[in-house]
Design an enzyme around this catalytic site. Sequence first.
Site, PDB file in Angstrom:
ATOM      1  N   HIS A 141       0.771  -1.214  -0.183  1.00 40.97           N
ATOM      2  CA  HIS A 141       0.090  -0.155  -0.017  1.00 40.97           C
ATOM      3  C   HIS A 141       0.901   1.263   0.124  1.00 40.97           C
ATOM      4  O   HIS A 141       0.337   2.407  -0.191  1.00 40.97           O
ATOM      5  CB  HIS A 141      -0.957   0.045   1.262  1.00 40.97           C
ATOM      6  N   ASP A 152      -2.453   2.104  -4.327  1.00 44.60           N
ATOM      7  CA  ASP A 152      -3.625   2.322  -3.496  1.00 44.60           C
ATOM      8  C   ASP A 152      -4.857   1.111  -3.853  1.00 44.60           C
ATOM      9  O   ASP A 152      -4.744   0.482  -4.948  1.00 44.60           O
ATOM     10  CB  ASP A 152      -4.129   3.508  -3.709  1.00 44.60           C
TER      11      ASP A 152
END
Lengths: 450, 321
Positions: free
Chosen positions: A423, A427
């Site tokens: 992450h 995203d």
Amino acid sequence: MATGTAVEVVMPQMGVSVSEGTITKWSKQVGDQVEADETLLEISTDKVDTEVPSPASGVVSEILVQEGQTVEVGTVLARIGGEAGAAAPAAEPAPAPAPEPATQEAADESEAAAAEVAEPPAQPAEPVVPSENGKSFVSPVVARIASEHGIDPSQVPGTGAGGRVTKKDIQAFIEAGPPASMKASENVAAAAPPAAPQPTLASTPSQEPQAPGEGETLEPMSAMRRGIADHMRRSLDTSAHVTSAIEVDMSKVVAIRAKLKKEYESAYGVNPTYLAFIARATVETLRDYPWVNGELRGDQIVTKNFVNLGFAVELADGKGLIVPVVRNAETLNLLGMAKAIVDIAKRARDKQLTPDDVSGGSFTITNPGGYGTFHGTPVISQPQAGILGTYAIVKRPWVITDENGADAIAIRSIMNLTLTYDHRLVDGALAGRFLRDLRQRLQTWGESDY
Amino acid sequence: MSEKTYLQAISDGLREEMRRDKRVFVLGEDVGVYGGAFKVTLGFQEEFGPWRVLDMPLSETAIMGGATGAAMMGLRPVAEMQFADFVSCAWDHLVTVAAKQRWRAGTPVPIVLRLPSGGGFSGGPFHSQNPESSFAHIPGLKCVCPATPEDAKGLITAAIEDPNPVLFFEHKHLYRRIKGEVPDERYVTPIGKARIHAEGEDVTVITWGAMVYTAEEAAKAVDASVEIVDLRTIMPWDKQAVLDSARKTSKVLVLHEDTRTGGFGGEIAATIAEEAFEDLDAPVRRLAAPDCPVPFSPVLEKAYIPQVDDVVRALKELIEY
């Protein structure tokens, strides 16, 4: 007859970054005949497990590093042929208790507590007696024989010029056996022959060796296990792992595969596995999502115009996992991909992978679905940004919409896919779009595609 | 098998190849009508005719140049220098053309250059030399130095068969002095394989040519088991046989009749030091002629060429080391 010089077998350099390896198995023992290129032993390194072929034909005269021990690259592991084997019995001191292997001995040195396990040598090695006049020069061959047999040449009566110890003198000395006064010091020498490799411990040296509790057994970690442990921990410490999952209707792929299977097997001898279809679709999809195929390098985002696709392969003994890489997977069609997967999987299980086969991946697929699992959260192979998990294909009642817009329940082959991503770089929305596109490719697979 | 002199063995081998292969021919000074200065080719012109046994003018350059051209055109010349010493006149064709041609253009140059060499009969500086190391140093040339009649025949056959220029050093002192059993049939002694002249345990002598017999005499005079390795060919040379023997005895004497500095013994000693260092129990010793031309005076020549006594002394020093 002249005896050849012993050929040394050393721990091979399995790739630039590898500095040590663990002996997992000796295929030959001292006294066994071995042919050149025949497998002599198996080793395990951080990167690969492999067989080590014998560098020469002959009789294994010495094995210097035992199974389970980890030593540096270049360490002499064994000797083939030469005089050492023939002379070895003479070198062994009479029936004294077998000394601990040299490496273990050395390992224990820092562990004062462990010292009492081994019988301490009667006395520490004596300082070398100052040489008498004329005896100070030791010829190369005498030095070698002395070192092989753990003898102090100054203890050997010399008959050469000025009392020099000749080759014959030291050979006669060995044949006659050591005098009583020599035994103690020879024991010391035998326990720590100068040629012994410098060991490094298989487990982290800082950990105290602990006795097993009741009902427990201990076994040393293999180099591979240690490598996996280190890498998994480091990956979790590095990346921000998040996993997204998607359900894919694999009916089309199932139908096409059934059709292609016969042709591929008869014409090319290769089975078009579901994994090959998924890999092919993944490579296509990665084209549109360079960050998923990218990595973070310092504060730079690295994207690549190639896909080096790693496949997690379980090793046959169930005690390890390796991730061989298919390089430039973007250049392979379905058939090429199927072949490449078969090839690396086979070589992984046969321990024929080279270090280059297991490095440089840009994205990885793991396939635990063979056992029926439908979900998982795999760990990213560093420094990549994502890993795709594929799971069991199961027939499920599935709501479909026909061409008139009417819903119906049909039986469909459904598979879950997971994308575990870093992450820090990727995203959730990007990951979601990646999975959506991948699903789209698989669900609309045309026979002529790929 | 029949007993033959070293000279007869060379002659027989050469004649047999000429009978087998029409491409083989002989050229040199006085090789035809006269039968050669040492009579190696006696009767050859009668048997093979003047076109296959060519009497050449007194020009080693012409002999070597002619042989090189003929070899490049597909023949297999066997050229003779009356004495090995005169090969210096043929240097350019031999070293610049014949040795390089195969590497330069791929053309085989199957020349045999017979070189009667060695001293011991007061031949003086122009008729006694052993120039093998000069040519062993030239890539592209092979150098053969047989010691026995059997090897002389087998190696002249191998030299004629070889597609490269081969220098065949035949020791004059052995010509009629050395006799031995020689198989009657054709056989080839491989170039590059040494022969253990005598097996031993305590000390090794590496040598070739006439010095094999000097070593043999010396070995009888010392109280030790001496291994004598007859190298037979010095380019290529049998490194393995030398190293095997060095490892066995751990003491090595390298003996040759050529001068010391730059002699081929230095190459052998260096190789032993490099590859068998840990097996040595004494420094590798060289025994060779001193660095000066071969003298006429019989007394001086004896002092010059290594004699049995010199070898005995060197062996004793090694044994006692």
